[in-house]
Design a protein around this motif. Structure first.
Motif, mmCIF file in Angstrom:
data_model
loop_
_atom_site.group_PDB
_atom_site.id
_atom_site.type_symbol
_atom_site.label_atom_id
_atom_site.label_comp_id
_atom_site.label_asym_id
_atom_site.label_seq_id
_atom_site.Cartn_x
_atom_site.Cartn_y
_atom_site.Cartn_z
ATOM 1 N N PHE A 58 0.940 -6.975 -4.718
ATOM 2 C CA PHE A 58 0.970 -6.512 -3.333
ATOM 3 C C PHE A 58 0.357 -5.111 -3.272
ATOM 4 O O PHE A 58 1.036 -4.122 -3.574
ATOM 5 N N PRO A 59 -0.909 -4.992 -2.903
ATOM 6 C CA PRO A 59 -1.549 -3.675 -2.838
ATOM 7 C C PRO A 59 -1.298 -2.972 -1.507
ATOM 8 O O PRO A 59 -0.852 -3.578 -0.534
ATOM 9 N N ASN A 60 -1.594 -1.670 -1.485
ATOM 10 C CA ASN A 60 -1.540 -0.867 -0.257
ATOM 11 C C ASN A 60 -0.183 -0.914 0.440
ATOM 12 O O ASN A 60 -0.105 -1.006 1.672
ATOM 13 N N VAL A 61 0.870 -0.873 -0.346
ATOM 14 C CA VAL A 61 2.225 -0.856 0.219
ATOM 15 C C VAL A 61 2.570 0.593 0.538
ATOM 16 O O VAL A 61 2.701 1.433 -0.353
ATOM 17 N N ARG A 62 2.745 0.891 1.824
ATOM 18 C CA ARG A 62 2.974 2.275 2.247
ATOM 19 C C ARG A 62 4.177 2.428 3.185
ATOM 20 O O ARG A 62 4.398 3.505 3.703
ATOM 21 N N SER A 63 4.933 1.350 3.399
ATOM 22 C CA SER A 63 6.032 1.446 4.372
ATOM 23 C C SER A 63 7.294 0.761 3.850
ATOM 24 O O SER A 63 7.248 -0.117 2.983
ATOM 25 N N ALA A 64 8.424 1.176 4.423
ATOM 26 C CA ALA A 64 9.706 0.584 4.061
ATOM 27 C C ALA A 64 9.758 -0.889 4.445
ATOM 28 O O ALA A 64 10.362 -1.717 3.737
ATOM 29 N N GLU A 65 9.137 -1.244 5.570
ATOM 30 C CA GLU A 65 9.138 -2.636 6.014
ATOM 31 C C GLU A 65 8.445 -3.544 4.994
ATOM 32 O O GLU A 65 8.930 -4.655 4.702
ATOM 33 N N GLN A 66 7.312 -3.089 4.450
ATOM 34 C CA GLN A 66 6.622 -3.885 3.441
ATOM 35 C C GLN A 66 7.493 -4.064 2.203
ATOM 36 O O GLN A 66 7.579 -5.167 1.633
ATOM 37 N N ILE A 67 8.147 -3.008 1.796
ATOM 38 C CA ILE A 67 9.003 -3.070 0.609
ATOM 39 C C ILE A 67 10.167 -4.044 0.826
ATOM 40 O O ILE A 67 10.484 -4.855 -0.049
ATOM 41 N N MET A 68 10.787 -3.993 1.990
ATOM 42 C CA MET A 68 11.906 -4.895 2.301
ATOM 43 C C MET A 68 11.480 -6.349 2.204
ATOM 44 O O MET A 68 12.183 -7.193 1.640
ATOM 45 N N SER A 69 10.314 -6.656 2.741
ATOM 46 C CA SER A 69 9.819 -8.029 2.720
ATOM 47 C C SER A 69 9.608 -8.526 1.289
ATOM 48 O O SER A 69 9.979 -9.655 0.943
ATOM 49 N N ILE A 70 9.033 -7.682 0.448
ATOM 50 C CA ILE A 70 8.768 -8.075 -0.935
ATOM 51 C C ILE A 70 10.072 -8.220 -1.718
ATOM 52 O O ILE A 70 10.239 -9.159 -2.517
ATOM 53 N N LEU A 71 10.998 -7.310 -1.504
ATOM 54 C CA LEU A 71 12.284 -7.387 -2.195
ATOM 55 C C LEU A 71 13.035 -8.664 -1.834
ATOM 56 O O LEU A 71 13.725 -9.257 -2.684
ATOM 57 N N GLU A 72 12.913 -9.100 -0.587
ATOM 58 C CA GLU A 72 13.553 -10.344 -0.181
ATOM 59 C C GLU A 72 12.958 -11.529 -0.938
ATOM 60 O O GLU A 72 13.679 -12.427 -1.373
ATOM 61 N N LYS A 73 11.645 -11.534 -1.090
ATOM 62 C CA LYS A 73 10.992 -12.598 -1.876
ATOM 63 C C LYS A 73 11.496 -12.591 -3.318
ATOM 64 O O LYS A 73 11.781 -13.636 -3.909
ATOM 65 N N ALA A 74 11.560 -11.379 -3.888
ATOM 66 C CA ALA A 74 12.011 -11.254 -5.269
ATOM 67 C C ALA A 74 13.464 -11.733 -5.427
ATOM 68 O O ALA A 74 13.814 -12.394 -6.411
ATOM 69 N N ARG A 75 14.313 -11.415 -4.462
ATOM 70 C CA ARG A 75 15.721 -11.829 -4.531
ATOM 71 C C ARG A 75 15.852 -13.348 -4.469
ATOM 72 O O ARG A 75 16.566 -13.952 -5.276
ATOM 73 N N LYS A 76 15.133 -13.947 -3.521
ATOM 74 C CA LYS A 76 15.230 -15.398 -3.349
ATOM 75 C C LYS A 76 14.717 -16.145 -4.570
ATOM 76 O O LYS A 76 15.232 -17.211 -4.918
ATOM 77 N N ASN A 77 13.677 -15.606 -5.225
ATOM 78 C CA ASN A 77 13.059 -16.293 -6.369
ATOM 79 C C ASN A 77 13.543 -15.761 -7.716
ATOM 80 O O ASN A 77 12.997 -16.128 -8.752
ATOM 81 N N LYS A 78 14.548 -14.871 -7.672
ATOM 82 C CA LYS A 78 15.096 -14.278 -8.893
ATOM 83 C C LYS A 78 13.989 -13.659 -9.739
ATOM 84 O O LYS A 78 13.939 -13.828 -10.967
ATOM 85 N N GLY A 79 13.127 -12.939 -9.051
ATOM 86 C CA GLY A 79 12.016 -12.310 -9.741
ATOM 87 C C GLY A 79 12.290 -10.856 -10.071
ATOM 88 O O GLY A 79 13.303 -10.277 -9.669
ATOM 89 N N VAL A 80 11.369 -10.271 -10.839
ATOM 90 C CA VAL A 80 11.459 -8.851 -11.165
ATOM 91 C C VAL A 80 10.347 -8.116 -10.404
ATOM 92 O O VAL A 80 9.326 -8.709 -10.058
ATOM 93 N N VAL A 81 10.589 -6.847 -10.151
ATOM 94 C CA VAL A 81 9.632 -6.046 -9.393
ATOM 95 C C VAL A 81 9.117 -4.906 -10.270
ATOM 96 O O VAL A 81 9.905 -4.131 -10.825
ATOM 97 N N ILE A 82 7.807 -4.847 -10.410
ATOM 98 C CA ILE A 82 7.140 -3.731 -11.087
ATOM 99 C C ILE A 82 6.460 -2.914 -9.998
ATOM 100 O O ILE A 82 5.697 -3.461 -9.196
#
Length: 288
Positions: A58-82
């Protein structure tokens, strides 16, 4: 957002993926392109053939809203975030929200920035995308050098209009080294064209709107330089012939309205390049 599967990378590199491999969703978050962060995690996971990674960048992430959306994906798929974020407030927000969702997080750049800050007592600029700017500058430099070499000593006249600058002068007046210096240090595409005795300048040069500069030199200095270069063309160091060349050169320069002429007799390459920039750059040199 650009999505890319890291599985493709592993397959291209011939890394065997076991039938009972451990699937791993990896979400790479970056405030720039994310290519560096993806390369780091890919290099690390290559050391674990038991793991089958699926990397999404996920490039060009500059806002809290973008981060929230990605974290939700990671939570649902039991993924890790780098993540590679230079803004401290975004890093802190990601840590807090990721912890709430029990998402495993890896901060690639934050610990380094903090260690350097404490070590040298300086503050980071927190400006995203600086590495991409450096890469872009490197590409511009490579392009400028390649163009300049392909347009040395009158070559490449058919594409001379792509130049930022055209340098004119007789043989051994430092056209080539000055051109390459400008290419390397100012990222300019420079063409240099020789002035030959009893010949007009090429029509491609005369018709071109590219800024031009003429280089001239004193007779005695030019003869001495030519003798040192040990070039044995007839008349190459003959004072009478060399004088005719210089006079012919001045006449041709006079036909180009407004073209600056620089006497390089006592100038180094660096000094000559500096004068060129002062004389020509105010007109927008390098913006073509």
């Amino acid at each position: 957002m650009l999505l890319m599967s890291g599985l493709v990378v592993f397959q291209m590199l011939g890394v065997p993926l076991m039938s009972d491999a451990i699937p791993l969703r990896v979400y790479v978050i970056s405030d720039a392109t994310g290519r560096t962060a993806e390369s780091v995690i890919t290099a690390a996971l290559l050391q674990f053939p038991e793991i089958e990674p699926r990397i999404t960048r996920f490039p060009n992430v500059r806002s809290a809203e973008q981060i929230m959306s990605i974290l939700e994906k990671a939570r649902k798929n039991k993924g890790v975030v780098i993540y590679s974020l230079v803004a401290p407030e975004l890093r802190e927000f990601l840590k807090m929200e990721g912890s709430k969702r029990e998402v495993i997080l890896f901060d690639l750049i934050g610990p380094i920035l903090e260690r350097v800050r404490k070590l040298f007592n300086v503050m980071p600029t927190s400006t995203p995308g600086l590495l991409e700017h450096v890469r872009a500058e490197s590409l511009r430099a490579a392009e400028a050098i390649e163009f300049t070499m392909r347009h040395d000593d009158g070559l490449g006249l058919e594409s001379i209009d792509r130049a930022h600058l055209i340098i004119l002068g007789v043989s051994r007046v430092s056209k080539t080294p000055t051109s390459l210096y400008l290419a390397c240090n100012q990222l300019l595409r420079v063409a240099n064209v020789p002035v030959l005795l009893e010949q007009d300048l090429p029509q491609e040069v005369m018709r071109s709107d590219v800024p031009k500069v003429g280089l001239i030199i004193q007779l005695e200095q030019l003869i001495e330089i030519r003798r040192q270069r040990a070039r044995y063309a007839q008349g190459y160091t003959d004072p009478r012939t060399v004088l005719e060349e210089l006079e012919h050169c001045r006449r041709l320069f006079g036909r180009i309205p407004g073209m600056p002429v620089i006497d390089v007799t006592h100038l180094s390459i660096e000094e000559c390049a500096s004068r060129i920039m002062k004389l020509v750059a105010p007109g927008g040199l390098g913006r073509r």
